[in-house]
Scaffold this motif. Structure first.
Motif, PDB file in Angstrom:
ATOM      1  N   GLN A   7     -10.197  -3.004  24.861  1.00 16.08           N
ATOM      2  CA  GLN A   7      -8.986  -3.569  24.260  1.00 16.08           C
ATOM      3  C   GLN A   7      -9.280  -4.907  23.585  1.00 16.08           C
ATOM      4  O   GLN A   7      -8.692  -5.230  22.564  1.00 16.08           O
ATOM      5  N   ASP A  10     -10.708  -4.160  20.209  1.00 15.65           N
ATOM      6  CA  ASP A  10      -9.651  -3.771  19.271  1.00 15.65           C
ATOM      7  C   ASP A  10      -8.857  -4.985  18.815  1.00 15.65           C
ATOM      8  O   ASP A  10      -8.513  -5.118  17.637  1.00 15.65           O
ATOM      9  N   PRO A  41       0.818  -1.869  19.840  1.00 17.57           N
ATOM     10  CA  PRO A  41       1.173  -0.704  20.671  1.00 17.57           C
ATOM     11  C   PRO A  41       0.358   0.542  20.314  1.00 17.57           C
ATOM     12  O   PRO A  41      -0.006   1.324  21.192  1.00 17.57           O
ATOM     13  N   PHE A  42       0.039   0.715  19.031  1.00 19.32           N
ATOM     14  CA  PHE A  42      -0.730   1.882  18.591  1.00 19.32           C
ATOM     15  C   PHE A  42      -2.130   1.886  19.208  1.00 19.32           C
ATOM     16  O   PHE A  42      -2.638   2.929  19.611  1.00 19.32           O
ATOM     17  N   LYS A  44      -2.840   0.493  21.983  1.00 25.56           N
ATOM     18  CA  LYS A  44      -2.625   0.390  23.432  1.00 25.56           C
ATOM     19  C   LYS A  44      -3.146  -0.931  24.008  1.00 25.56           C
ATOM     20  O   LYS A  44      -3.661  -0.978  25.114  1.00 25.56           O
ATOM     21  N   THR A  46      -1.013  -3.679  24.076  1.00 30.03           N
ATOM     22  CA  THR A  46       0.175  -4.106  24.814  1.00 30.03           C
ATOM     23  C   THR A  46       1.296  -3.113  24.516  1.00 30.03           C
ATOM     24  O   THR A  46       1.175  -2.262  23.643  1.00 30.03           O
ATOM     25  N   SER A  47       2.385  -3.252  25.247  1.00 33.05           N
ATOM     26  CA  SER A  47       3.517  -2.340  25.039  1.00 33.05           C
ATOM     27  C   SER A  47       4.368  -2.807  23.861  1.00 33.05           C
ATOM     28  O   SER A  47       4.313  -3.964  23.452  1.00 33.05           O
ATOM     29  N   SER A  48       5.164  -1.907  23.354  1.00 39.03           N
ATOM     30  CA  SER A  48       6.053  -2.283  22.263  1.00 39.03           C
ATOM     31  C   SER A  48       7.118  -3.263  22.735  1.00 39.03           C
ATOM     32  O   SER A  48       7.565  -4.108  21.974  1.00 39.03           O
TER      33      SER A  48
END
Length: 121
Positions: A7, A10, A41-42, A44, A46-48
């Motif tokens: 992550q 990314d 979010p796409f 992943k 963090t959350s939307s």
């Protein structure tokens, strides 16, 4: 280390993409600022819900409400139902922003959130 934290890799790539878009003005800055809102979010990271809280906090609502009142007052010479609707919506936004501000834990936390929004923005 590259495979240990996928992550973070990314996130680094997304930060580099946004920075290059800002520097070279590939697309308008306003659209570039929305790239993380879609991509975090796409990917992943963090959350939307988490990212939308960073983009749409009580400060954002207050600023938007102020702009809407300004727009409505500029058109006040032609008082129409649309102008009254804009004023009503803007006052509702500002009241909501004030209520959210009261619910926060303190001024230091609000300043930190605002700074995070500016830095991560």
């Amino acid at each position: 280390p590259i495979h240990s934290y996928p992550q973070s890799n990314d996130m680094l790539g997304l930060a580099a993409l946004c920075a290059s878009f800002w520097v070279f003005e590939v697309i308008p800055i306003y659209m570039t600022a929305l790239i993380p809102m879609v991509m975090l979010p796409f990917l992943k990271i963090t959350s939307s819900a988490g990212i939308s809280a960073a983009y749409w906090n009580w400060i954002s609502m207050f600023v938007l409400g102020t702009f809407l009142v300004d727009i409505a007052l500029e058109q006040a010479s032609t008082a129409s139902p649309r102008t009254l609707l804009i004023i009503h919506f803007a006052i509702g936004l500002m009241n909501s922003a004030e209520e959210q501000q009261r619910q926060t834990e303190g001024a230091a936390r609000d300043v930190q959130k605002f700074a995070d929004g500016l830095l991560l923005g």
